[in-house]
Write an enzyme that holds these catalytic residues in place. Structure first.
Site, PDB file in Angstrom:
ATOM      1  N   SER A 117       0.785  -1.235   0.000  1.00 15.87           N
ATOM      2  CA  SER A 117       0.000   0.000   0.000  1.00 15.87           C
ATOM      3  C   SER A 117       0.815   1.283   0.000  1.00 15.87           C
ATOM      4  O   SER A 117       0.242   2.367  -0.121  1.00 15.87           O
ATOM      5  CB  SER A 117      -0.964   0.000   1.187  1.00 15.87           C
ATOM      6  N   TYR A 213     -10.823   2.346   5.530  1.00 16.10           N
ATOM      7  CA  TYR A 213      -9.788   1.979   4.550  1.00 16.10           C
ATOM      8  C   TYR A 213     -10.345   0.989   3.533  1.00 16.10           C
ATOM      9  O   TYR A 213     -10.895  -0.043   3.883  1.00 16.10           O
ATOM     10  CB  TYR A 213      -8.621   1.344   5.295  1.00 16.10           C
ATOM     11  N   ASN A 215      -9.217  -0.485  -0.508  1.00 17.39           N
ATOM     12  CA  ASN A 215      -8.389  -0.459  -1.706  1.00 17.39           C
ATOM     13  C   ASN A 215      -9.176  -0.045  -2.952  1.00 17.39           C
ATOM     14  O   ASN A 215      -8.600   0.433  -3.927  1.00 17.39           O
ATOM     15  CB  ASN A 215      -7.758  -1.830  -1.913  1.00 17.39           C
TER      16      ASN A 215
END
Length: 400
Positions: A117, A213, A215
């Site tokens: 990340s 959070y 992606n």
């Protein structure tokens, strides 16, 4: 990679902190040893005695080396690597453990690893450069650039802004928890496939209401870069960041590229958490894409974050936006636009991101006064003690 993305890429948001642990560096230990001998020993002490004492002091591992040794000895990490840069730009590199559990080979100093990340910081920089060029608006909606693409249960691209993508306040669901590790390891995913997986599920929250959070946010950010520039994301990263600041060991793997190009430690993955370590060095990283696909080294990451904070990659206004943070979990962690701030035990904060992908965990960042450190372990920690020890290693590197 269900665990890889759920526990892995998501874990760059784990709580940060830990008690400060002071230790004397090897160079300082020599100086202290000599001063002590001068004060306590008779003037006639032989030169050989002093030299022996100095050599013994110099042989003691410093705080960073001790932290890496702990990760290998006590936490079962196959290997640990670190690169530390002081305020004057001097760099020290460290290794512990073995680079390959099968052969017992040495850990390559400053070897290449998958940085997970941390890729998000690179994607965010490209977006913010385009903001500075007037090609993207931070508060424009996703539909401005990808009309009609983002629709689902509680999901509407007409209500989600670019800023919310970069800040993880969009409420978009995570795609990675719905894909199996071994499928991801061996399969190439197009970015639109990753988005389609996420859109099968309802929103986690309404846009702008909470931090969470995901992606999926950065897959969309990458798609926006490609739509606005008409070029692949990898090319834009290479042109705008990697070549611009001379990151000689950083690259975006090509489609289907499963190996790591330069000397590297093997990466190992454990799923379930109490299962055996499996060699995951070779894998297709496309499931990470704009959220986690890059390969780099500790020293290149230090160079990247140092250049970023020094204003070499973004105009002042866009860097200020990137550094504007919201609370993210506990222990003082805060999230900006692809950039986190984390507290240090010696006071102040450091700026970076961090990342996990099956086989590797990377943690670190830079301080406003020019210190930089990055630490890698070659498997994702599966218990809180090991996770804390990785945090401690970064803290020691920046504080001691």
């Amino acid at each position: 990679m269900r665990a890889q993305i759920r526990q892995g890429l998501r874990s760059s948001t784990r709580q940060q902190g830990g008690r400060r642990r002071r230790a004397v560096s090897a160079a300082a230990a020599v100086a202290i040893g000599v001063m002590t001998l001068g004060a306590l020993a008779p003037p006639a002490a032989s030169a050989s005695d002093s030299a022996a004492a100095s050599a013994a002091a110099a042989a003691r591992p410093d705080a960073v080396q001790q932290a890496l040794n702990t990760l290998v000895r006590d936490d079962g990490m196959p290997a640990a690597l670190a690169s530390v840069q002081d305020r004057n730009g001097r760099t020290r590199t460290y290794t512990a453990g073995v680079g390959d559990l099968t052969t017992g080979s040495m850990v390559p100093r400053d070897g290449q690893v998958r940085i997970g990340s941390n890729t998000k910081a690179f994607t965010a920089v490209v977006i913010l450069q385009l903001v500075g060029e007037g090609k993207i608006g931070l508060d424009a909606t996703v539909d401005t650039y990808l009309p009609g693409l983002v629709r689902g249960e509680g999901i509407d691209g007409r209500r989600i802004t670019v800023r919310q993508l970069l800040q993880h306040t969009s409420g978009l669901p995570e795609y990675g928890i719905h894909v199996d590790d071994d499928e991801i390891r061996n399969r190439y995913f197009e970015p639109r496939e990753l988005l389609d997986i996420a859109l099968r599920y309802k929103a986690d929250a309404a846009p702008g209401t909470t931090w969470g959070y995901s992606n999926t946010n950065y897959v969309l950010a990458g798609l926006i870069v490609q739509k606005v520039t008409g070029r692949p994301l990898a090319e834009e990263m290479d042109r705008r960041i990697i070549k611009r600041i001379g990151l000689r060991h950083t690259y975006f793997p090509a489609p289907g590229e499963m190996t790591i190009r330069e000397p590297h430690p093997q990466g190992y993955h454990r799923n379930p958490a109490d299962g055996p370590l499996r060699d995951f060095t070779e894998m297709d990283p496309s499931a990470g894409w704009a959220a986690g696909q890059l390969i780099s080294t500790n020293s290149d990451l230090n160079r990247f974050f140092t250049a970023l904070l020094a204003g070499h990659l973004l105009p002042a206004d866009q860097l200020a936006e990137m550094r504007t943070t919201v609370p993210a979990g506990t222990s003082g962690l805060r999230y900006g636009l692809g950039l986190t701030s984390r507290p240090l035990s010696c006071g102040g904060v450091y700026w970076g991101h961090g990342g996990d992908i099956a086989g590797y965990e990377t943690r670190g960042g830079v301080t406003d006064d020019g210190r930089a450190a990055n630490v890698v372990v070659t498997t994702i920690p599966t218990d809180e003690a090991a996770t804390q020890h990785v945090k401690d290693a970064v803290d020691r590197a920046l504080c001691d």
